[in-house]
Motif scaffolding. Structure first.
Motif, PDB file in Angstrom:
ATOM      1  N   PHE A  18      18.051  35.013  46.633  1.00 39.65           N
ATOM      2  CA  PHE A  18      18.647  35.793  47.671  1.00 39.65           C
ATOM      3  C   PHE A  18      18.097  35.553  49.063  1.00 39.65           C
ATOM      4  N   VAL A  19      19.033  34.904  49.716  1.00 34.51           N
ATOM      5  CA  VAL A  19      18.453  34.631  51.050  1.00 34.51           C
ATOM      6  C   VAL A  19      19.508  35.237  52.095  1.00 34.51           C
ATOM      7  N   ASP A  20      18.736  35.213  53.331  1.00 32.57           N
ATOM      8  CA  ASP A  20      19.340  35.893  54.554  1.00 32.57           C
ATOM      9  C   ASP A  20      20.464  35.084  55.285  1.00 32.57           C
ATOM     10  N   TYR A  21      21.389  35.645  55.768  1.00 30.56           N
ATOM     11  CA  TYR A  21      22.526  34.836  56.734  1.00 30.56           C
ATOM     12  C   TYR A  21      21.518  34.293  57.971  1.00 30.56           C
ATOM     13  N   VAL A  22      21.723  33.052  58.244  1.00 30.30           N
ATOM     14  CA  VAL A  22      20.908  32.446  59.453  1.00 30.30           C
ATOM     15  C   VAL A  22      21.554  32.235  60.758  1.00 30.30           C
ATOM     16  N   PHE A  50      30.467  41.267  62.405  1.00 29.93           N
ATOM     17  CA  PHE A  50      29.390  41.754  61.239  1.00 29.93           C
ATOM     18  C   PHE A  50      28.122  40.838  61.445  1.00 29.93           C
ATOM     19  N   LEU A  51      28.120  39.530  61.418  1.00 31.83           N
ATOM     20  CA  LEU A  51      27.329  38.585  61.283  1.00 31.83           C
ATOM     21  C   LEU A  51      26.483  38.332  62.442  1.00 31.83           C
ATOM     22  N   HIS A  52      26.927  38.420  63.570  1.00 27.67           N
ATOM     23  CA  HIS A  52      26.387  38.432  64.819  1.00 27.67           C
ATOM     24  C   HIS A  52      25.285  39.735  65.330  1.00 27.67           C
ATOM     25  N   ARG A  53      26.178  40.832  64.935  1.00 25.45           N
ATOM     26  CA  ARG A  53      25.309  42.032  65.180  1.00 25.45           C
ATOM     27  C   ARG A  53      24.368  42.445  64.405  1.00 25.45           C
ATOM     28  N   TRP A  54      24.548  42.296  62.965  1.00 25.46           N
ATOM     29  CA  TRP A  54      23.725  42.611  61.935  1.00 25.46           C
ATOM     30  C   TRP A  54      23.363  41.469  61.033  1.00 25.46           C
ATOM     31  N   PRO A  55      22.869  40.383  61.414  1.00 24.51           N
ATOM     32  CA  PRO A  55      22.762  39.171  60.579  1.00 24.51           C
ATOM     33  C   PRO A  55      21.736  39.702  59.544  1.00 24.51           C
ATOM     34  N   GLN A  56      20.883  40.635  59.708  1.00 23.04           N
ATOM     35  CA  GLN A  56      19.836  41.124  58.554  1.00 23.04           C
ATOM     36  C   GLN A  56      20.529  41.839  57.413  1.00 23.04           C
ATOM     37  N   CYS A  58      23.409  40.691  55.868  1.00 25.89           N
ATOM     38  CA  CYS A  58      24.185  39.687  55.413  1.00 25.89           C
ATOM     39  C   CYS A  58      23.175  39.071  54.277  1.00 25.89           C
ATOM     40  N   ILE A  59      23.427  39.169  53.208  1.00 26.45           N
ATOM     41  CA  ILE A  59      22.483  38.551  52.144  1.00 26.45           C
ATOM     42  C   ILE A  59      23.341  37.717  51.250  1.00 26.45           C
ATOM     43  N   LEU A  60      22.872  36.624  51.179  1.00 29.73           N
ATOM     44  CA  LEU A  60      23.564  35.602  50.148  1.00 29.73           C
ATOM     45  C   LEU A  60      22.968  35.341  48.812  1.00 29.73           C
ATOM     46  N   ALA A  61      23.617  35.085  47.912  1.00 28.34           N
ATOM     47  CA  ALA A  61      23.160  34.594  46.414  1.00 28.34           C
ATOM     48  C   ALA A  61      23.407  33.256  46.311  1.00 28.34           C
ATOM     49  N   VAL A  62      22.192  32.413  46.258  1.00 26.35           N
ATOM     50  CA  VAL A  62      22.347  30.733  45.837  1.00 26.35           C
ATOM     51  C   VAL A  62      21.786  30.408  44.582  1.00 26.35           C
ATOM     52  N   PRO A  63      22.366  29.526  43.845  1.00 24.86           N
ATOM     53  CA  PRO A  63      21.786  29.235  42.671  1.00 24.86           C
ATOM     54  C   PRO A  63      20.521  28.441  43.024  1.00 24.86           C
ATOM     55  N   SER A  64      19.217  28.656  42.336  1.00 24.51           N
ATOM     56  CA  SER A  64      18.171  28.042  42.748  1.00 24.51           C
ATOM     57  C   SER A  64      18.192  26.590  42.586  1.00 24.51           C
TER      58      SER A  64
END
Length: 185
Positions: A18-22, A50-56, A58-64
């Motif tokens: 689980f990673v943050d939107y960057v 959404f993404l520019h004002r609250w990037p923290q 936005c959470i992404l699920a990425v296969p390891s």
């Protein structure tokens, strides 16, 4: 209501990071995930809002084991701030005398079809709820189509959201929606 989310066991999913939107490099991936699953055709400006004002939030699920690190799930949220106009009669008429209410909002939650039913949506939502709670939210709202049984099970049964309102012909496809709310302690 949900107890302190900090006390809730937010599950780790084996094989999923689980990673943050960057930055904007991830925007296309977020748009692709959401456009496949949600009925509303959001413009790029909605995503950027959404993404520019609250990037923290936005959470992404990425296969390891993913070489390209393309997400297979995401949650996109925001926080609304409302000041009560009720002023305490004993206090001065100042902004400090107004009560500030923070309401979290889950705008988009999507998981690729072949990764569903593995707890990824629940894990994304819980992570977002925890962050909104840490940022001072008293409650969290969202809307979902009444026909979206999977979303209704997730939000009502697993996470404890309650139905607040039926929104008739809310979506562009004329489907009805429920406005759901989760009260936080």
């Amino acid at each position: 209501t949900i107890d302190e989310v900090n006390d809730v066991n937010i599950p780790d999913i084996e094989g999923i990071d689980f990673v943050d939107y960057v930055n904007e490099e991830q925007l296309e991936d977020v748009m692709h995930l959401v456009q496949k699953d949600l009925s509303e055709p959001y413009s790029v400006y909605t995503y950027r809002y959404f993404l520019h004002r609250w990037p923290q939030l936005c959470i992404l699920a990425v296969p390891s084991d993913s070489a390209d690190k393309r997400p297979i799930g995401c949650v996109v949220c925001k926080i609304d701030v409302k000041r009560d106009d009720d002023i305490d009669a004993a206090s001065e008429n100042t902004d400090a005398a107004r009560k500030v209410n923070y309401t979290g909002y889950i705008g988009m939650l999507a998981v690729e079809t072949n990764y569903r039913r593995a707890g990824i949506g629940t894990a994304l939502a819980l992570r977002a709820i925890q962050r909104m709670q840490q940022m001072g939210c008293q409650s969290i709202q969202l809307e979902t189509e009444v026909t979206n049984k999977g979303a209704m099970r997730l939000y009502e049964d697993r996470l404890g959201f309650i139905r607040e309102e039926l929104l008739v012909k809310y979506y562009l496809n004329w489907n009805n929606a429920y406005r759901l709310r989760l009260w936080l302690k």
